[in-house]
Structures are given as structure tokens and as C-alpha cells.
Scaffold this motif. Structure first.
Motif, PDB file in Angstrom:
ATOM      1  N   ASP A 190       0.313  18.753 -10.615  1.00 30.81           N
ATOM      2  CA  ASP A 190      -0.318  19.126 -11.870  1.00 30.81           C
ATOM      3  C   ASP A 190      -0.780  20.563 -11.718  1.00 30.81           C
ATOM      4  O   ASP A 190      -1.632  20.852 -10.869  1.00 30.81           O
ATOM      5  N   LYS A 191      -0.165  21.448 -12.522  1.00 30.27           N
ATOM      6  CA  LYS A 191      -0.413  22.893 -12.437  1.00 30.27           C
ATOM      7  C   LYS A 191      -0.061  23.365 -11.040  1.00 30.27           C
ATOM      8  O   LYS A 191       1.070  23.235 -10.616  1.00 30.27           O
ATOM      9  N   ASP A 192      -1.004  23.863 -10.271  1.00 31.97           N
ATOM     10  CA  ASP A 192      -0.683  24.374  -8.935  1.00 31.97           C
ATOM     11  C   ASP A 192      -1.280  23.511  -7.834  1.00 31.97           C
ATOM     12  O   ASP A 192      -1.527  23.978  -6.734  1.00 31.97           O
ATOM     13  N   LYS A 193      -1.490  22.227  -8.145  1.00 32.99           N
ATOM     14  CA  LYS A 193      -2.083  21.332  -7.150  1.00 32.99           C
ATOM     15  C   LYS A 193      -1.201  20.104  -6.929  1.00 32.99           C
ATOM     16  O   LYS A 193      -0.612  19.566  -7.858  1.00 32.99           O
ATOM     17  N   LEU A 194      -1.157  19.682  -5.667  1.00 33.19           N
ATOM     18  CA  LEU A 194      -0.480  18.452  -5.285  1.00 33.19           C
ATOM     19  C   LEU A 194      -1.548  17.367  -5.208  1.00 33.19           C
ATOM     20  O   LEU A 194      -2.518  17.493  -4.467  1.00 33.19           O
ATOM     21  N   HIS A 195      -1.370  16.325  -5.980  1.00 29.34           N
ATOM     22  CA  HIS A 195      -2.314  15.207  -6.004  1.00 29.34           C
ATOM     23  C   HIS A 195      -1.657  13.996  -5.344  1.00 29.34           C
ATOM     24  O   HIS A 195      -0.449  13.798  -5.465  1.00 29.34           O
ATOM     25  N   THR A 196      -2.460  13.197  -4.683  1.00 25.68           N
ATOM     26  CA  THR A 196      -1.958  11.976  -4.055  1.00 25.68           C
ATOM     27  C   THR A 196      -2.700  10.778  -4.630  1.00 25.68           C
ATOM     28  O   THR A 196      -3.924  10.693  -4.542  1.00 25.68           O
ATOM     29  N   LEU A 197      -1.934   9.890  -5.237  1.00 23.05           N
ATOM     30  CA  LEU A 197      -2.445   8.633  -5.752  1.00 23.05           C
ATOM     31  C   LEU A 197      -2.238   7.592  -4.654  1.00 23.05           C
ATOM     32  O   LEU A 197      -1.110   7.354  -4.235  1.00 23.05           O
ATOM     33  N   GLU A 235       0.862  -1.174   0.000  1.00 24.98           N
ATOM     34  CA  GLU A 235       0.000   0.000   0.000  1.00 24.98           C
ATOM     35  C   GLU A 235       0.900   1.225   0.000  1.00 24.98           C
ATOM     36  O   GLU A 235       1.826   1.328   0.798  1.00 24.98           O
ATOM     37  N   PHE A 236       0.644   2.134  -0.924  1.00 25.13           N
ATOM     38  CA  PHE A 236       1.496   3.303  -1.044  1.00 25.13           C
ATOM     39  C   PHE A 236       0.690   4.546  -1.413  1.00 25.13           C
ATOM     40  O   PHE A 236      -0.452   4.459  -1.875  1.00 25.13           O
ATOM     41  N   LYS A 237       1.336   5.688  -1.208  1.00 20.61           N
ATOM     42  CA  LYS A 237       0.813   6.972  -1.653  1.00 20.61           C
ATOM     43  C   LYS A 237       1.913   7.644  -2.464  1.00 20.61           C
ATOM     44  O   LYS A 237       3.036   7.789  -1.973  1.00 20.61           O
ATOM     45  N   ALA A 238       1.594   7.988  -3.700  1.00 18.38           N
ATOM     46  CA  ALA A 238       2.549   8.662  -4.579  1.00 18.38           C
ATOM     47  C   ALA A 238       2.009  10.048  -4.893  1.00 18.38           C
ATOM     48  O   ALA A 238       0.846  10.195  -5.278  1.00 18.38           O
TER      49      ALA A 238
END
Length: 135
Positions: free
Chosen positions: A81-88, A74-77
Motif C-alpha cells: 500500500d503506497k510505499d509500504k509492505l504490510h503483512t497480514l 497459519e499464514f502471512k500474506a
């Protein structure tokens, strides 16, 4: 591992090497460590292009385990993208075949995102302000 001189000894080790391969856009390695039955016809070049189009900036392994010939990580990467931090957030499955760990598939958790303030430290961990680094 990316050079073929070492083999992952645990699913977590393979997961970390695959994240690095995405970061460096090593499509052939991503392809080769993805179980053939689960690739869906994606070519090494398509893996490379996908990796190049994403600005990866951090990996956190939440938990990992292996029993016999199967494993779970289980991970978070994080990616920008543009000015946002996304977490997969994914729970990934791995199998051991012929001495090699291979990624099969995973269950995605809801993706999260947050706006990055240009004057705050960059989420990539460089120590620079976001506006001078990844934005």
C-alpha cells in the motif's frame, strides 16, 4: 480449483487457492469457499471489489493441520500500500462439509508494515527494483 474441476484435499490447499483468488480478484470463488454461516452477508461482488483494491504480493504458510473435519492454517500474506509492505498474519479455521473444505474464520495477529526502498528488490519476488515493479 478456481474452475471447479478440482476440490481441495486439505485446508492448506484451500488456503493457497483462496490467496490466489484474492490475487486474481475471483470474488465468486472466495464467496463459495467461505462457509455460509461466516460470510456476514458479503456478496461475491463485494469480495471481488475488496480483492481488486489490494495489491497482494506474497504468501507464506507458517503451519497447517487437519484432524477429521476441522483444520487450521497459519499464514502471512504480504500486500503493498503506497510505499509500504504490510503483512497480514492470520490463524485461519476450516471445516470439511459434504467433501468440501470451507474457510470459517480466523484470529488476526498484529499487522506489521515496513517502508519499501525504491531501489531495493521488489518484495513481490520479481527480481526487479521496487520502483520498476510494484511501486
Amino acid at each position: 480449483m478456481h474452475l471447479g474441476k478440482e476440490v481441495a484435499s486439505h485446508p492448506e490447499q484451500l488456503m493457497r487457492s483462496r490467496y490466489s483468488a484474492y490475487y486474481f480478484a475471483l470474488g465468486q470463488y472466495i464467496h463459495d469457499t467461505h462457509h455460509p454461516d461466516y460470510r456476514g452477508g458479503v456478496t461475491p461482488d463485494e469480495f471481488t471489489q475488496s480483492a481488486k483494491s489490494t495489491h497482494w504480493c506474497g504468501l507464506q504458510v507458517v503451519q497447517s493441520s487437519a484432524q477429521g473435519t476441522s483444520g487450521v492454517v497459519e499464514f502471512k500474506a504480504n500486500f503493498i500500500d503506497k510505499d509500504k509492505l504490510h503483512t497480514l498474519h492470520e490463524v485461519s479455521n476450516f471445516v470439511l462439509e459434504n467433501g468440501y473444505w470451507l474457510y470459517t474464520d480466523g484470529q488476526f495477529q498484529p499487522k506489521t508494515s515496513q517502508k519499501i526502498n525504491r531501489n531495493q528488490p521488489c518484495p513481490c519476488g520479481s527480481g526487479l527494483k521496487a520502483k520498476r515493479c510494484c511501486l
